[in-house]
Design a protein around this motif. Structure first.
Motif, short mmCIF file in Angstrom:
data_model
loop_
_atom_site.label_atom_id
_atom_site.label_comp_id
_atom_site.label_asym_id
_atom_site.label_seq_id
_atom_site.Cartn_x
_atom_site.Cartn_y
_atom_site.Cartn_z
N ILE A 246 -8.78 -4.12 -2.47
CA ILE A 246 -8.34 -3.63 -3.84
C ILE A 246 -8.45 -3.99 -5.03
O ILE A 246 -9.08 -3.33 -5.80
CB ILE A 246 -7.44 -3.08 -3.49
CG1 ILE A 246 -6.97 -1.41 -2.95
CG2 ILE A 246 -6.48 -2.70 -4.95
CD1 ILE A 246 -6.09 -0.70 -2.28
N ALA A 247 -7.61 -5.47 -4.65
CA ALA A 247 -7.60 -6.28 -5.81
C ALA A 247 -8.70 -7.03 -6.86
O ALA A 247 -9.79 -7.19 -7.28
CB ALA A 247 -7.05 -7.92 -5.45
N LEU B 77 0.78 -0.88 -0.37
CA LEU B 77 0.40 0.11 -0.31
C LEU B 77 0.72 1.01 0.02
O LEU B 77 1.30 1.43 1.21
CB LEU B 77 -1.21 -0.02 1.46
CG LEU B 77 -2.11 -1.66 1.08
CD1 LEU B 77 -2.46 -1.09 2.99
CD2 LEU B 77 -3.23 -0.54 0.30
N ASN B 78 0.25 2.47 -0.74
CA ASN B 78 2.00 3.72 -0.31
C ASN B 78 1.26 3.92 0.78
O ASN B 78 0.34 4.49 0.85
CB ASN B 78 0.86 4.06 -2.17
CG ASN B 78 1.47 5.38 -2.66
OD1 ASN B 78 2.82 5.98 -1.44
ND2 ASN B 78 1.32 6.11 -3.20
N GLU C 236 -18.64 -0.22 0.76
CA GLU C 236 -19.49 -1.71 1.02
C GLU C 236 -18.39 -2.79 0.58
O GLU C 236 -18.27 -3.74 1.56
CB GLU C 236 -19.69 -1.06 -0.26
CG GLU C 236 -20.50 -2.77 -0.83
CD GLU C 236 -21.50 -2.39 -1.61
OE1 GLU C 236 -22.59 -1.04 -1.93
OE2 GLU C 236 -21.47 -2.90 -2.82
N LEU C 237 -17.05 -2.03 0.30
CA LEU C 237 -15.81 -3.40 0.42
C LEU C 237 -15.47 -3.95 0.67
O LEU C 237 -14.48 -4.51 1.59
CB LEU C 237 -14.96 -2.78 -1.22
CG LEU C 237 -14.93 -2.71 -2.20
CD1 LEU C 237 -14.19 -2.20 -3.53
CD2 LEU C 237 -15.07 -4.14 -2.76
N LEU C 238 -14.78 -2.10 2.11
CA LEU C 238 -14.12 -2.64 3.31
C LEU C 238 -15.92 -3.23 4.47
O LEU C 238 -14.63 -3.93 4.64
CB LEU C 238 -13.52 -0.81 3.95
CG LEU C 238 -12.96 -0.65 3.07
CD1 LEU C 238 -12.68 0.57 3.91
CD2 LEU C 238 -11.66 -0.74 2.73
N LEU D 171 -8.48 3.19 -2.49
CA LEU D 171 -9.72 2.14 -3.05
C LEU D 171 -10.08 3.36 -4.01
O LEU D 171 -10.12 2.36 -4.96
CB LEU D 171 -10.70 1.64 -2.23
CG LEU D 171 -10.44 0.22 -1.39
CD1 LEU D 171 -10.98 0.17 -0.22
CD2 LEU D 171 -10.96 -0.69 -2.83
N ASP D 172 -10.14 4.47 -3.78
CA ASP D 172 -11.13 5.03 -5.05
C ASP D 172 -10.71 5.12 -6.37
O ASP D 172 -11.20 5.12 -6.84
CB ASP D 172 -11.53 6.31 -4.32
CG ASP D 172 -12.37 6.78 -5.53
OD1 ASP D 172 -13.65 7.26 -5.25
OD2 ASP D 172 -11.35 8.45 -5.32
#
Lengths: 304, 285
Positions: free
Chosen positions: B166-167, B102-103, B133-135, B112-113
Motif C-alpha cells: 500500500i505504501a 489495515l482496516n 502486481e503490487l502484491l 490497495l485499490d
C-alpha cells in the motif's frame, strides 16, 4: 497468464469470499435455536403483512351489524365466518390483526430508519471531532435520555398533534440518543487505531474517514441495537395508540385496537387478548432475532 | 537539493503539568536513494518527529521548525489539501502493528485499490492488474486468491507486506518505516527488512527507518541519527558510528548490545549516565 483470465479468477475469488462470510454468519446465527425460531416467526409476519389483502378473510373496516362481539369459532356462539370473533362494532378480529401487522412492521421500519440514520450521523460527528462539538451533542442527548421515554413521546405527540406519522417521529426522537451513544462509543475506540491513521496518511479527508473508514467497523453493535429498537418502537407505538395519541381509529393498529376494546375486557376476552398476543409474539420474535444477531456479529462472543 | 530537510524541529505537548518538550531542536536530512536510520530508546522522540513531518500529531502538540522542506517545498506553509496530496503519494509511511494498520472491514485488495483510486488516474481494470502486481512484488504467495482475503485471515508478516504494498503503491519518493519489524518474529523481521531494502534499491526512493534495534541499523542504514530524550546525540554514517562512536550515549548504546558484552553483566545506558554528565560539563564553559 493473460489479463481476462486474471480478472476472472479475482472476481470468482471475491464472490467466493462473500459466500464464505455469509456461511460463517449463518453458522453462528443458527447455533442459537431461539433466534432461528424468531426469524421464522418474523418472516411469516412479513409475508402475512405483505399479502394482507389476499390472506385476510374480510375487509378490516367492514362492520357486520348482526355479529357484534361474536366469540372465536371454538367457543360456544362462535361463527365459522369469524375465526377469532368480532369486535364491538362487528369487524372481523383476524382480518384486523393481519392488517395491523402491516402497521406494526411499518412503524418499526420507519422509526428505526429515522433513529438509526440520525443517530449514526450525530454519533459519528460527536465521536470523531470530540471537543465542544462532542460536549454539546452529548449533553443534549443526556437531556433527552433523562425524560421517561413514553412521557417524552407523549409530549412530542401533544405538540405535533396525534396521528401515526407524528407518533413515529416522536418515538424516533426518543430512541435516537441510544444510537448516538452507541455510535460515539464505538467511534471513540476506533478513531485512534492505526488503520485510521494509515487512511489519513493516504490522503483521506474527514468525511471519508468518518463514514467509510471508521463507520463500517462500528456497525455490529448498531445492527443489534437496531433490531432491539425495532421491537421497542412497536411497543411504544402500541402504547401511544392505547393512550389515543398514536394511530387513530378505525386504523387496525394493535395498540389502538386494545384501546377500543378496553371497556369489553370483562365480557369479551378475545377483543383484548388477541391484539395483546400479536404484540407479544412480534416483539418476542424480533428480540430473539436480535440476540442471534449479537451472537453472530459480536466478535467478543465468537469462539472460533 | 535534499529530499527531506528539517532544521531545528521542536515539538511540545500541552499536559496537565504544563508544556512537555518531546523534541528539542533536531535536524534531519535525507537524500534521494538514501537510507537514514533514527535510533534511540523509547520516548526519545523518534516517532514524534516523523508524525510531526506528516502532520499527524494531535491538537495538543505545537510543532515549530526553522525549515521543514520536502523537495524544496516548505511543508509548514502548505495548505492542508495540498499537503494531503503530497503525503500519501510522495511520502508514505508504515507502522509498527501491521494487523492494526489495515482496516478489518475490507479486503486487502479493496484497500490497495482505494489508494490507487485516490492518487492515480488508472482505469478500473488497470488498477486491478496493478493491485495483483503490487502484491506479487512484495512477495505475497498466490496473490490472485489473496486479494479477497481480510486482514484477520493473514499473518502479521503478510499484513506488513500488504502495508508495504500500500505504501509503495504510488511509487513514493520517501518511505518512512516506523519500527516496521518490532511486532514480528525474528525470521520474518529479516524477510521484511530484505524486502524494504530491495524495494528501496530498485526504486531509488529515500527510506527513513525508525528503530531501536542496532542490528537493523547495521544491516540497512547508510546514515544514522542517534536520539536521546528528544535531543539529537549524534549523526554519522553507519561505519563511523559503529567503529568510532563520538558521543558517550552512542557508546553506551553500543556496549549495551548483548554481542558486545564483556563480563557477566550486561551494561545499561544508566551506567554511562555519569560519564555523559561529565561530558556535558566539559562542553559547557
Amino acid at each position: 497468464m493473460n489479463n481476462p483470465d486474471r480478472s476472472a479468477v479475482v472476481l470468482a475469488e471475491s464472490r467466493n469470499a462473500t459466500r464464505k462470510m455469509l456461511a460463517e454468519f449463518w453458522f453462528y446465527f443458527s447455533q442459537n435455536r431461539g433466534a432461528v425460531a424468531g426469524l421464522f416467526v418474523f418472516i411469516v409476519l412479513v409475508i402475512v403483512a405483505l399479502a394482507a389483502p389476499l390472506v385476510a378473510p374480510h375487509d378490516p373496516d367492514v362492520q357486520y351489524r348482526d355479529f357484534f362481539l361474536t366469540p372465536p369459532v371454538w367457543q360456544e356462539g362462535g361463527n365459522s365466518m369469524f375465526l377469532l370473533g368480532t369486535d364491538a362494532v362487528g369487524r372481523d378480529m383476524l382480518s384486523r390483526l393481519i392488517f395491523g401487522a402491516r402497521f406494526s412492521l411499518f412503524i418499526g421500519l420507519v422509526v428505526v430508519g429515522i433513529a438509526l440514520t440520525g443517530g449514526i450521523v450525530i454519533g459519528v460527528v460527536a465521536g470523531y471531532f470530540r471537543g465542544w462539538v462532542d460536549t454539546v451533542i452529548m449533553r443534549v442527548m443526556d437531556v433527552i435520555l433523562a425524560f421517561p421515554s413514553l412521557l417524552l413521546a407523549l409530549v412530542l405527540v401533544a405538540v405535533l398533534g396525534p396521528g401515526l406519522m407524528n407518533a413515529m417521529i416522536a418515538i424516533a426522537i426518543v430512541l435516537q440518543p441510544h444510537f448516538v451513544r452507541l455510535t460515539r462509543a464505538a467511534v471513540l475506540t476506533e478513531r485512534t487505531r492505526d488503520y485510521v491513521v494509515a487512511a489519513r496518511l493516504a490522503g483521506a479527508g474527514n468525511t471519508r474517514l468518518m463514514f467509510k473508514t471508521i463507520l463500517p467497523n462500528c456497525l455490529a453493535p448498531l445492527i443489534v441495537q437496531g433490531t432491539l429498537s425495532f421491537s421497542n418502537a412497536i411497543l411504544d407505538a402500541a402504547a401511544l395508540g392505547f393512550l389515543g395519541m398514536g394511530a387513530q381509529p378505525p386504523t387496525p393498529e394493535w395498540g389502538t385496537m386494545l384501546a377500543e376494546a378496553r371497556e369489553f375486557i370483562l365480557r369479551a376476552w378475545w377483543v383484548v387478548t388477541f391484539p395483546g398476543l400479536a404484540i407479544l409474539i412480534t416483539v418476542l420474535a424480533i428480540n430473539l432475532v436480535g440476540d442471534g444477531l449479537r451472537d453472530a456479529l459480536d466478535p467478543k462472543l465468537k469462539r472460533s | 537539493m535534499a529530499l527531506l530537510e528539517i532544521r531545528n524541529l521542536r515539538v511540545e505537548f500541552d499536559t496537565a503539568a504544563g508544556p512537555f518538550r518531546a523534541l528539542d531542536g533536531v535536524d534531519y536530512t535525507v537524500e534521494g536513494g538514501e537510507v537514514l536510520a533514527i535510533v534511540g530508546e523509547s520516548g526519545s522522540g523518534k516517532s514524534v518527529a516523523m508524525l510531526a513531518v506528516m502532520g499527524l500529531l494531535p491538537e495538543s502538540a505545537t510543532v515549530s521548525a526553522d525549515l521543514m522542506a520536502f523537495e524544496g517545498i516548505d511543508l509548514r506553509t502548505m495548505p492542508a489539501a495540498e499537503r494531503r496530496k503530497v503525503i500519501g503519494k510522495d511520502i508514505a509511511m508504515i507502522f509498527q502493528e501491521p494487523i492494526a494498520s489495515l482496516n478489518p472491514c475490507f479486503t486487502i485488495g479493496f484497500q490497495l485499490d482505494e489508494v490507487l483510486k485516490a492518487h492515480t488516474s488508472l482505469s478500473r481494470k488497470a488498477r486491478k492488474d496493478r493491485v495483483i502486481e503490487l502484491l506479487e512484488s512484495v512477495g505475497i504467495p498466490d496473490p490472485l486468491r489473496r486479494v479477497s482475503a481480510f486482514p484477520h485471515q493473514m499473518s502479521g508478516g503478510q499484513c506488513q507486506r500488504v502495508m508495504i504494498a500500500i505504501a509503495t503503491a504510488c511509487e513514493p519518493k520517501l518511505l518512512i518505516a516506523d519500527e516496521p519489524t518490532t511486532a514480528l518474529d525474528v525470521t520474518i523481521q529479516k524477510q521484511i527488512l530484505d524486502l524494504l531494502t530491495d524495494m528501496q534499491r530498485d526504486t531509488g526512493m529515500g527510506l527513513i527507518m525508525i528503530t531501536h534495534d542496532m542490528g537493523v541499523v547495521a544491516e540497512t542504514a547508510d546514515r544514522v541519527v542517534v536520539q536521546y530524550k528528544g535531543k539529537q546525540m549524534e549523526t554519522a554514517d553507519v561505519l563511523t558510528l559503529f567503529e568510532n562512536p563520538s558521543h558517550p550515549y552512542t557508546k553506551a548504546l553500543l556496549s549495551a548490545l548483548p554481542e558486545n558484552a564483556t563480563g557477566d553483566r550486561l551494561p545499561t545506558v544508566a551506567d554511562y549516565e555519569a560519564m555523559m554528565q561529565a561530558d556535558v560539563r566539559e562542553v559547557q564553559p
